[in-house]
Scaffold this motif. Structure first.
Motif: not given
Ligand code: NDP
Length: 333
Positions: A123-128, A288-290, A297-308
């Motif tokens: 679905n082209g969405v991020q996962l963290s 809050a920090r997490q 990361a989502i806003k800037e189109g970067r990979a999540p810090i803690v991916p699936g």
């Protein structure tokens, strides 16, 4: 419009963690904010709507949450239900076209974890995954120590997380199908810590599950001890329990040592090193920090810090520990 500034988050499951940590955390975030709720408890709806100013249009039940697909106010859906339901609702959120944040432990087994990863990819969405420690400054420092061999190469890790408590009858933390037991609930902290403090993946896993209170823990483990072997013979000894209070991560290296004690408290993580350096607790709100880091990361189109994949790797180890424990028992009988 509004969306350009902060991303909208909907919390799925308004239990202890959503109420006590995530919703308050979302009042402090810069890049995202609480805009919606998904709940199976109608009595919670007015309480949350009043407290957090949530419009009727952003209130859903588990049965209607697929309609999030038509709601531009919500960008991210945060799954905070019992672990046994993470896969089901994470996939539902991904299919609604929303970015998915999924609480730890990611899901029940590797197949479920993979099905969440596949659904978000499709679905082209991020996962963290909600591993807050990987955003915490002292934790990041010791991850860097391992990478840069600041105290030499890591030679061994000892880590444990647990609390001495009771769970009322009917609590999902006592229910095997919903993902109860110390290993799933608390054990993923020492497992994740063994991996981030060595910056390696284990090549062999063994473990033993037990209970001293079978009247309470008849379906799930009260206590699990485990050993992870990493390449080069580096060993991690881990423990987790609902019957013993502990919170430590001790790392030995060829040229010294360091620890984080506690290593996973909400109120702060602190440690010291063999050359007398102090790692003082960071006062910022961990959740809050997490959430801000992952929203950015989502806003800037970067990979999540803690991916699936981080969640999946830990669940693979959880399952190997369970398997090892079962095999040992079979041998004794
Ligand atoms: P709670 O039992 O306090 O709340 C779970 C909520 O899930 C319920 O209030 C309910 O919300 C919803 N729910 C949906 N279906 C069920 C069901 N069949 N049985 C019970 N509840 C159901 O759990 P927590 O909030 O402590 O934990 C939720 C998740 O968050 C878990 O995955 C846990 O591991 C994780 N967690 C993570 C922490 C961290 O530090 N990262 C700390 C604590 C928990 P509703 O009534 O709104 O439907």
């Amino acid at each position: 419009p509004r969306k350009k500034e902060k991303l909208g988050v909907a919390l799925v499951g308004l239990g202890g963690y959503s109420r006590g940590r995530l919703a308050p955390g979302l009042q402090k975030t810069e890049h995202c904010e609480l805009r919606g709720i998904v709940t199976g408890s109608p009595e919670k709806i007015p309480v949350w709507q009043n407290k957090y100013n949530i419009p009727d249009a952003n209130v859903y039940s588990y049965d209607t949450m697929h309609e999030l697909a038509n709601n531009d106010d919500i960008d991210i859906v945060y799954i905070v239900v019992p672990t046994g339901l993470h896969a089901k609702y994470s996939i539902r959120a991904a299919e609604a076209g929303k970015h998915v944040w999924c609480e730890k432990p990611m899901a029940m087994d590797v197949e479920e974890c993979q099905s969440i990863i596949d659904a978000t990819n499709k679905n082209g969405v991020q996962l963290s995954i909600g591993y807050r420690m990987q955003h915490e400054p002292n934790t990041k420092t010791i991850m860097k120590y391992a990478e840069e061999e600041t105290y030499g190469a890591v030679t061994g890790v000892k880590t444990g997380a647990g609390y001495n408590g009771s769970h009322p009858e009917g609590d999902w933390r006592l229910d095997a199908e919903l993902g109860g037991g110390a290993l799933y609930d608390m054990g993923v902290y020492p497992i994740n810590a063994a991996r981030y403090s060595t910056q390696m993946e284990p090549i062999a896993v063994s473990g033993k599950q037990s209970t001293k209170r079978p009247e309470m823990f008849h379906e799930v483990d009260e206590t699990t001890v485990f050993e992870l072997e990493f390449p080069g013979g580096v060993m991690a000894q881990g423990e987790t329990s609902f019957g013993k209070s502990m919170n430590y991560l001790d790392v030995d290296c060829t040229d010294g040592w360091y620890n984080l004690r506690p290593f996973q408290s909400y109120s702060g993580v602190q440690g010291e090193t063999s050359d007398g350096m102090q790692l003082p607790p960071d006062p910022n709100h961990q959740q809050a920090r997490q959430m801000d880091n992952e929203a950015l990361a989502i806003k800037e189109g970067r990979a999540p810090i803690v991916p699936g994949s981080e969640g999946l790797k830990d669940i693979r180890i959880v399952r190997a520990i369970m398997e090892s424990s079962e095999k040992d028992e079979a041998r004794i009988e």
